[in-house]
Structures are given as structure tokens and as C-alpha cells.
Design a protein around this motif. Structure first.
Motif, PDB file in Angstrom:
ATOM      1  N   TYR A  34      31.027  32.546  48.716  1.00  0.00           N
ATOM      2  CA  TYR A  34      32.570  32.349  47.600  1.00  0.00           C
ATOM      3  C   TYR A  34      33.427  32.106  48.562  1.00  0.00           C
ATOM      4  O   TYR A  34      33.883  32.523  49.973  1.00  0.00           O
ATOM      5  CB  TYR A  34      32.226  33.152  47.197  1.00  0.00           C
ATOM      6  N   ASP A  35      33.967  30.605  47.907  1.00  0.00           N
ATOM      7  CA  ASP A  35      35.558  30.628  48.305  1.00  0.00           C
ATOM      8  C   ASP A  35      36.416  31.226  47.668  1.00  0.00           C
ATOM      9  O   ASP A  35      35.605  31.744  46.396  1.00  0.00           O
ATOM     10  CB  ASP A  35      36.275  29.184  47.659  1.00  0.00           C
ATOM     11  N   VAL A  36      37.149  31.942  48.362  1.00  0.00           N
ATOM     12  CA  VAL A  36      38.171  32.884  47.762  1.00  0.00           C
ATOM     13  C   VAL A  36      39.789  33.154  47.898  1.00  0.00           C
ATOM     14  O   VAL A  36      39.896  32.295  48.144  1.00  0.00           O
ATOM     15  CB  VAL A  36      38.387  34.401  48.426  1.00  0.00           C
ATOM     16  N   ILE A  37      40.005  33.312  46.363  1.00  0.00           N
ATOM     17  CA  ILE A  37      41.651  33.615  46.522  1.00  0.00           C
ATOM     18  C   ILE A  37      41.824  34.673  46.996  1.00  0.00           C
ATOM     19  O   ILE A  37      41.442  35.852  45.627  1.00  0.00           O
ATOM     20  CB  ILE A  37      41.694  32.747  45.257  1.00  0.00           C
ATOM     21  N   GLU A 166      39.406  28.319  37.900  1.00  0.00           N
ATOM     22  CA  GLU A 166      38.626  28.502  36.950  1.00  0.00           C
ATOM     23  C   GLU A 166      36.933  29.106  38.174  1.00  0.00           C
ATOM     24  O   GLU A 166      36.178  28.982  37.841  1.00  0.00           O
ATOM     25  CB  GLU A 166      37.161  27.088  36.932  1.00  0.00           C
ATOM     26  N   ALA A 167      37.567  30.340  38.697  1.00  0.00           N
ATOM     27  CA  ALA A 167      37.310  32.030  39.080  1.00  0.00           C
ATOM     28  C   ALA A 167      35.792  32.067  37.957  1.00  0.00           C
ATOM     29  O   ALA A 167      36.190  31.830  37.286  1.00  0.00           O
ATOM     30  CB  ALA A 167      37.791  32.171  39.732  1.00  0.00           C
ATOM     31  N   GLU A 168      35.087  32.416  38.773  1.00  0.00           N
ATOM     32  CA  GLU A 168      33.567  33.366  38.370  1.00  0.00           C
ATOM     33  C   GLU A 168      34.230  34.456  37.349  1.00  0.00           C
ATOM     34  O   GLU A 168      33.598  35.091  37.039  1.00  0.00           O
ATOM     35  CB  GLU A 168      32.985  33.339  39.194  1.00  0.00           C
ATOM     36  N   ARG A 226      36.506  35.911  33.534  1.00  0.00           N
ATOM     37  CA  ARG A 226      36.677  37.424  33.535  1.00  0.00           C
ATOM     38  C   ARG A 226      35.903  38.732  34.049  1.00  0.00           C
ATOM     39  O   ARG A 226      37.031  38.556  35.601  1.00  0.00           O
ATOM     40  CB  ARG A 226      34.863  37.551  34.075  1.00  0.00           C
ATOM     41  N   LEU A 227      37.973  39.396  33.640  1.00  0.00           N
ATOM     42  CA  LEU A 227      38.303  40.562  34.634  1.00  0.00           C
ATOM     43  C   LEU A 227      37.609  42.035  34.366  1.00  0.00           C
ATOM     44  O   LEU A 227      37.014  43.037  33.643  1.00  0.00           O
ATOM     45  CB  LEU A 227      39.988  41.066  33.835  1.00  0.00           C
ATOM     46  N   ARG A 228      37.925  42.262  36.022  1.00  0.00           N
ATOM     47  CA  ARG A 228      37.276  43.577  36.378  1.00  0.00           C
ATOM     48  C   ARG A 228      38.257  44.854  37.324  1.00  0.00           C
ATOM     49  O   ARG A 228      38.546  43.992  37.688  1.00  0.00           O
ATOM     50  CB  ARG A 228      36.172  43.179  36.641  1.00  0.00           C
ATOM     51  N   VAL A 229      37.958  45.722  36.945  1.00  0.00           N
ATOM     52  CA  VAL A 229      39.207  46.356  37.729  1.00  0.00           C
ATOM     53  C   VAL A 229      38.134  47.450  38.369  1.00  0.00           C
ATOM     54  O   VAL A 229      37.064  47.646  38.042  1.00  0.00           O
ATOM     55  CB  VAL A 229      40.252  47.967  36.533  1.00  0.00           C
ATOM     56  N   LEU A 230      38.480  47.808  39.874  1.00  0.00           N
ATOM     57  CA  LEU A 230      37.458  48.521  40.569  1.00  0.00           C
ATOM     58  C   LEU A 230      38.131  49.353  41.877  1.00  0.00           C
ATOM     59  O   LEU A 230      38.975  48.658  42.081  1.00  0.00           O
ATOM     60  CB  LEU A 230      36.176  47.794  41.131  1.00  0.00           C
TER      61      LEU A 230
END
Ligand code: ADP
Ligand code: ASP
Ligand code: MG
Length: 419
Positions: A34-37, A166-168, A226-230
Motif C-alpha cells: 500500500y501507499d499510505v496517508i 479514494e482509499a481502500e 469504509r471506516l474502521r476503528v481499531l
């Protein structure tokens, strides 16, 4: 190249070791292709300290300078995170809001996004940069001044970048391992949810659950992010944490999915007001003009009053508002009374209240939720002062000292500890 947004909150970048721990998580995603921001918050406690410095220096501060000071915590963590990644041989650089630029409105302290042009960051990715570390919570106004997005705003920065690039997925790393049925710090029986619907999370957040800033959920819903909390402190993979997603993706159909609460409420009652057409607008108009966010409202049943002050029917009006707006509300009402626009015998302010809310999209199809809620509170002898409802939530205002008890009782009554 697929792209991920990873956001780290204050505790997750609270010291240099934690920044290193977060950087290791970022590096793992880069190794997966991945490229990451990366969006970073200020180190925990830093923003509070900066707010305190501003208030001490200038109680009626210039909001533009407030933002200049308060946004700076994120600049430090952005630079440190980029440095740590470079030390790990990950090509990374930091960006402050104005460098992107993150264009916002000029509503200092609660600015909204106007646009996030991709060109600068895309160009660096094209040149081989793997990670863009962006300072959360801040932006640039059309006048060229630094803005901030409101407390907890880095969540919203993260979702906005996920939408713009447009992040995965947009992964929100924090100090709990997901979204729970209620704040796990208040109820040990709170249960982690695998998924929660956008609408439910939106209600929970706006009713006090600080795990996500309300506007981040709004944006995720609008742009289908797609939003995730972890957890940033545990080993995690694609299945970890809680996914915030469209209602259709959720199988569970409980009436209530979660309980939120807020201690930052106050209740104001105006006794013996005239009961006539236009009285509500005469009261709430000046409050709105003064910028008071009125939340719950009840008006008593009208009664005849025969004393010398009133000729017609009279009643009482009660409403709630954020506790830090009480002084403004009181002044607006007193000014309206002095100008002869409203009459009341007494104004009583109660700041020892809390709001407790049950939330669930299942309420649309389950009857009897309100009755069950009131019953559970009655069984604990908790008096309800004000009630409001919407399609998927019921909120009550109660004495603050019973807040934890109410949360526990409702959690039990709706069986939230069981899947
Ligand atoms: P960060 O600094 O990472 O942004 P926050 O303090 O803003 O973290 O949000 C995480 C906190 O939200 C948790 O520590 C928890 O106490 C609180 N919280 C409130 N309601 C919930 C909930 N329903 N599920 C999980 N956490 C919650
Ligand atoms: N540092 C900011 C705050 O404490 C923004 C954030 O952490 O999301 O509110
Ligand atoms: Mg937060």
C-alpha cells in the motif's frame, strides 16, 4: 497502487515509543503493497494544554490566533512520525494543512472542508514516496489563515483524505480495540461490535460517544468510505476492530445497538411565561441569535394564573444546552426580558445533569423501546427530567450522579452484553 488512510489519535502518538509503535504498523502496510496517508493527532494532553494557554493569555481570544496556537500540536507529531518512518527506511514526508493545501471555510474553531487538491501528494507518491504524513485537525481558510476543525477533528481529516484519495479503507487507530455497545470505560459489560451502521454511529457520536468525531461519520456516510476503528496497541489484521458501514451489511436486528451519554449538558427552566402564540419563537429566537445550541425542549401544561403580573394563561419552559453555553443563554434571555420581548418570573439553571441515550436502527421495527427504557430507569429510582426521541434514538436528561447507573441499567435491560 492501492492506498490506505491510517489515523493515529493522541494516546497512540503520546510519546516517542508510541510513535515508533504506530510507525511500525504503517511500515507493515507499506510492505503489504500500500501507499499510505497517515493522519496524526497531537500527543495526548497537548491540545488541552494549548487551549489552556490561549484562554489564560486572552479570555475573549481572537479565534484566528486560537487556531494558530491550538493546531500546532499536530505539526510536531507529523514531523516526528515522518522522521521515525525514515529511520525505518520508509520513504516518508510530513505535510501541514496549508502545504497540501487542505482548504476549509473560515469558521475558526469549527471549520469545514472546501477541497483537498491531490496534486502535491500524488506527485510525491509518483516520485517514490510511500507515506504522506499529514497533520490532522487543521486547514487553511480562503483568507490564508490557519483553521481547526473542532475537537476530535483529526478523525474528520482522515475520512476526508480517504474520500479525496479514494482509499481502500480509512483505519482509525485508537486506545480501544473497536466501537463498543457503550463506552468501555463506563461499563465493564460493554461488548465490542464487529459492525455498526453509519446512521447508528452518527447518532452515538452526536450524543456524546467521543470515539469518532460526528462529522467524520457524516463524511464517511456521504462518500461511502469504509471506516474502521481499531487498537493501536494490539496486533491487528484486516478483520480487527469495528467496521462502520451501510445498514445493508449488518445482519443483527436488535432494537438497541448502543448507549451514549454526555455529562456536558445543562438544563434551563423559565418559570411562569405567558402561554400564547409566538412565545416559543420569542424565547428560542434570541437563543439562536446568541449561538446557543438548544437540544431538548419541554413545555409544561398551561395553567391559569390570576396574580397581578399575568392576565392570560401561563406555563413553564425547560430546555437543555451544552454546559459551556449557559452564560450566553442566560444573558440572551435576560436581555430579551429587559427589552420586553418575553416575561418570566424565575430562571433556574441546573448544571448537575447528564443526557443518556439509547440508539438503534432496529427501533424502526421494534415497538416498546421507550417503555422498556423508562421502566429500567424507574426500577433504579432514577427520575427523568426531559425526554426527546427520533426515529432511531431516545434520550433522557437525568441527575448527573445517576449517569453511570443509568448506563448500566439500560445496558442490562436491552441485553447488550449478549451478541
Ligand atoms: P483518540 O485520541 O484516539 O482520538 P478518543 O479519546 O478521541 O481517542 O476516543 C477513544 C475513546 O472513546 C475511548 O478511549 C473510549 O473511552 C471512548 N468511547 C466512548 N464511547 C465509546 C464506544 N461506544 N466505543 C468505544 N469507545 C468509546
Ligand atoms: N488534537 C485535537 C484534539 O485533541 C484533534 C484530535 O485529536 O482529533 O481535539
Ligand atoms: Mg478522538
Amino acid at each position: 497502487m492501492p492506498l490506505l488512510v491510517m489515523k493515529f489519535g493522541g494516546t497512540s502518538v503520546g510519546d516517542l515509543d508510541r510513535i515508533a509503535n504506530a510507525a511500525a504498523k504503517v511500515k507493515r502496510e507499506v510492505e503489504r503493497g500500500y501507499d499510505v496517508i497517515v493522519i496524526v493527532s497531537a500527543m495526548s494532553g497537548k491540545t488541552n494544554e494549548l487551549v489552556g494557554w490561549v484562554e489564560k493569555t486572552s479570555p475573549l481570544y481572537d479565534a484566528r490566533e486560537y487556531d494558530a496556537v491550538v493546531s500546532s500540536g499536530e505539526n510536531i507529531t507529523a514531523g516526528l512520525m515522518a522522521l521515525r518512518l525514515q529511520e525505518m527506511d520508509v520513504p516518508a514526508r510530513s505535510w501541514q494543512g496549508w502545504q497540501v493545501p487542505i482548504n476549509t471555510t473560515s469558521a475558526h474553531g469549527s471549520a469545514r472542508f472546501l477541497s483537498i487538491p491531490r496534486a502535491n501528494i500524488d506527485q510525491k507518491f509518483a516520485e517514490g514516496m510511500k507515506v504522506a504524513v499529514v497533520a490532522g485537525f487543521q486547514g487553511l481558510s480562503p483568507e490564508g489563515r490557519i483553521t481547526t476543525l473542532g475537537r476530535g477533528g483529526s478523525d474528520t481529516t482522515a475520512v476526508a483524505f480517504a474520500a479525496a484519495f479514494e482509499a481502500e479503507r480509512c483505519d482509525i487507530y485508537t486506545d480501544v480495540d473497536g466501537i463498543y455497545t457503550t463506552d468501555p470505560r463506563v461499563s465493564s459489560k460493554a461488548r465490542k461490535l464487529d459492525k455498526i451502521a453509519f446512521e447508528e454511529m452518527l447518532e452515538l457520536a452526536s450524543l456524546g460517544a467521543k470515539v469518532l468525531q460526528t462529522r467524520s461519520v457524516e463524511l464517511a456516510m456521504r462518500y461511502n468510505v469504509r471506516l474502521r476503528v481499531l487498537s493501536s496497541f494490539e496486533d491487528t489484521d484486516e478483520t480487527s476492530g469495528t467496521l462502520v458501514c451501510a445498514e445493508e451489511e449488518i445482519m443483527e436486528s436488535k432494537a438497541v445497538s448502543g448507549i451514549a451519554f454526555s455529562r456536558e449538558e445543562a438544563k434551563i427552566t423559565l418559570f411562569t411565561i405567558e402561554d400564547r402564540p409566538g412565545i416559543a419563537t420569542a424565547i428560542f429566537g434570541p437563543l439562536a441569535e446568541a449561538g446557543v445550541n438548544v437540544d431538548m425542549i419541554v413545555q409544561n401544561i398551561s395553567e391559569k394564573d390570576y396574580d397581578e403580573h399575568h392576565t392570560g394563561a401561563v406555563t413553564d419552559m425547560t430546555f437543555s444546552c451544552p454546559i459551556n453555553q449557559v452564560a450566553r443563554a442566560e444573558k440572551a434571555l435576560e436581555d430579551a426580558r429587559a427589552a420586553g420581548k418575553i416575561r418570566y418570573d424565575e430562571l433556574i439553571i441546573d448544571t448537575d445533569v447528564a443526557k443518556v441515550s439509547v440508539v438503534g436502527i432496529g427501533m424502526r421495527s421494534h415497538a416498546g423501546v421507550a417503555a422498556k427504557m423508562f421502566n429500567a430507569l424507574a426500577a433504579e429510582n432514577i427520575n427523568i427530567k426531559v425526554i426527546t426521541t427520533s426515529e432511531i434514538k431516545i434520550s433522557v436528561l437525568i441527575d448527573r450522579k445517576y449517569m453511570e447507573l443509568a448506563v448500566q441499567a439500560l445496558h442490562d435491560a436491552f441485553g447488550l452484553d449478549k451478541a
